[in-house]
Design an enzyme around this catalytic site. Structure first.
Site, PDB file in Angstrom:
ATOM      1  N   SER A 163      -0.235   3.953   7.229  1.00 19.55           N
ATOM      2  CA  SER A 163      -0.243   4.867   6.083  1.00 19.55           C
ATOM      3  C   SER A 163       0.199   6.282   6.466  1.00 19.55           C
ATOM      4  CB  SER A 163      -1.639   4.925   5.461  1.00 19.55           C
ATOM      5  OG  SER A 163      -1.652   5.863   4.391  1.00 19.55           O
ATOM      6  N   LEU A 164       1.045   6.834   5.622  1.00 14.51           N
ATOM      7  CA  LEU A 164       1.516   8.206   5.790  1.00 14.51           C
ATOM      8  C   LEU A 164       0.648   9.195   5.010  1.00 14.51           C
ATOM      9  CD1 LEU A 164       3.997   9.306   7.345  1.00 14.51           C
ATOM     10  CD2 LEU A 164       5.237   9.332   5.170  1.00 14.51           C
TER      11      LEU A 164
ATOM     12  N   THR B 104      -5.002   1.974  -1.379  1.00 11.23           N
ATOM     13  CA  THR B 104      -3.775   1.202  -1.326  1.00 11.23           C
ATOM     14  C   THR B 104      -4.147  -0.278  -1.293  1.00 11.23           C
ATOM     15  OG1 THR B 104      -1.659   0.972  -0.158  1.00 11.23           O
ATOM     16  CG2 THR B 104      -3.631   1.360   1.203  1.00 11.23           C
TER      17      THR B 104
ATOM     18  N   LYS C 124      -6.670  -1.355  -5.223  1.00  9.37           N
ATOM     19  CA  LYS C 124      -6.462  -0.569  -6.445  1.00  9.37           C
ATOM     20  C   LYS C 124      -7.139  -1.186  -7.666  1.00  9.37           C
ATOM     21  CE  LYS C 124      -2.057   1.437  -4.956  1.00  9.37           C
ATOM     22  NZ  LYS C 124      -0.614   1.606  -5.277  1.00  9.37           N
TER      23      LYS C 124
ATOM     24  N   ASP D 174      -0.078   6.940  -9.517  1.00 12.65           N
ATOM     25  CA  ASP D 174       1.169   6.217  -9.294  1.00 12.65           C
ATOM     26  C   ASP D 174       2.084   6.285 -10.517  1.00 12.65           C
ATOM     27  OD1 ASP D 174       0.822   5.361  -6.664  1.00 12.65           O
ATOM     28  OD2 ASP D 174      -0.227   3.524  -7.247  1.00 12.65           O
TER      29      ASP D 174
ATOM     30  N   PRO E  61       4.377 -16.809 -11.253  1.00  6.40           N
ATOM     31  CA  PRO E  61       4.208 -16.166 -12.567  1.00  6.40           C
ATOM     32  C   PRO E  61       2.756 -15.991 -12.990  1.00  6.40           C
ATOM     33  CG  PRO E  61       5.970 -17.786 -12.643  1.00  6.40           C
ATOM     34  CD  PRO E  61       5.298 -17.954 -11.311  1.00  6.40           C
TER      35      PRO E  61
ATOM     36  N   ARG F  30       0.362 -14.889 -11.318  1.00  7.09           N
ATOM     37  CA  ARG F  30      -0.211 -13.673 -10.743  1.00  7.09           C
ATOM     38  C   ARG F  30       0.306 -12.419 -11.434  1.00  7.09           C
ATOM     39  NH1 ARG F  30      -0.377 -13.780  -4.338  1.00  7.09           N
ATOM     40  NH2 ARG F  30      -1.793 -12.068  -4.835  1.00  7.09           N
TER      41      ARG F  30
ATOM     42  N   GLY G  26      10.404   5.084  -1.310  1.00  6.73           N
ATOM     43  CA  GLY G  26       8.953   5.047  -1.293  1.00  6.73           C
ATOM     44  C   GLY G  26       8.335   6.382  -0.927  1.00  6.73           C
TER      45      GLY G  26
END
Length: 273
Positions: free
Chosen positions: A18-19, A64, A68, A104, A154, A156, A235
């Protein structure tokens, strides 16, 4: 004025890549805050215990994969985007109150419009998880009239379709399988880099490509999009914009976008976190 000495973190599994710590720490430095921000490995099974163990020094959490959606039952309130999307990537802690936010969605709007002026009439989204739902909601805000969701399974995609229907019932979203033709004004990919096979890339012809990954970079999709001369939204664009909104929610001060982006670019270049 922001309270000093507060703690924040990003939770997920896996999380070492993770950044977010780089971006948030850059924001704190730019704002003169002595806050801390760390990355913590937390699975769905461990999330409830982790949240229950937080003390009053904690101010905020970033979330993340795969948390979520899993975090929602632990929250006392949701902002409108978290409520409609069925996902929260941000939790602001205030005593016993745990308020979930979804940065987001506005972050995706900002990232897309920063790099391109559209049009956004027809969109294709690869993948059907929480991030796909947020980007579809962002595209609805930008005036998308038709969308196609291409997924491995599909079944999901049901939660993502429900989120779009709650917010934009006028936006028809059809569901197909990854590998079907992916034509439109904008293509969004939320699938892993190792799923971006030559066969999949051959189906992509959109003039704007939004790759939500930032590591590894460039992904096969980005390399192919650049070869074709497509406009690329990355991203890191999404991460910086949504993180700046998180900083504002947690600290009460606007997130310093330029400082956060510079820190993120430097970290990706030298491989530090």
């Amino acid at each position: 004025m922001a309270v000093t000495g507060r703690r924040c973190a990003v939770l997920g599994s896996p999380i070492a890549h993770s950044l977010s710590p780089v971006l948030h720490r850059a924001a704190y430095a730019a704002r003169g805050l002595d806050w801390s921000y760390e990355a913590v490995e937390v699975t769905e099974d461990g999330l409830a215990d982790f949240v229950a163990g937080l003390d009053g020094t904690w101010r905020g959490l970033s979330l993340t994969m795969p948390l979520k959606r899993a975090v929602l039952p632990l929250l006392t309130d949701l902002d409108p985007w978290a409520a409609v999307s069925g996902a929260a990537n941000t939790v602001v802690l205030d005593g016993d109150h745990r308020v979930g936010h979804n940065t987001d969605v506005p972050g995706a709007v900002a990232a897309l419009t920063e790099r391109s002026s559209g049009p956004w009439t027809e969109a294709v989204v690869l993948g059907g998880g929480a991030t796909a739902a947020s980007v579809l909601l962002a595209l609805a805000e930008l005036g998308t009239h038709r969308a196609r969701l291409l997924v491995r399974n599909p079944d999901r995609a049901a939660e993502t379709l429900a989120a779009v229907h709650r917010h934009a019932p006028q936006l028809p979203v059809t569901v197909g399988l990854l590998g079907e033709p992916a034509t439109g004004d904008v293509l969004v990919s939320t699938v892993p880099a190792d799923a971006q096979t030559p066969e999949l890339l051959a189906t992509v012809t959109a003039p704007v490509v939004f790759e939500v990954l930032y590591d590894p970079w460039p992904t096969p999709l980005v390399t192919e999009a650049r070869r074709r001369g497509a406009t690329v939204v990355g991203g890191l664009d999404l991460l910086v914009h949504q993180a700046a909104l998180q900083v504002a929610l947690m600290t009460g001060a606007p997130g310093p976008l330029a400082a956060m982006r510079a820190a993120g670019e430097a970290a990706l270049l030298d491989g530090t976190r």
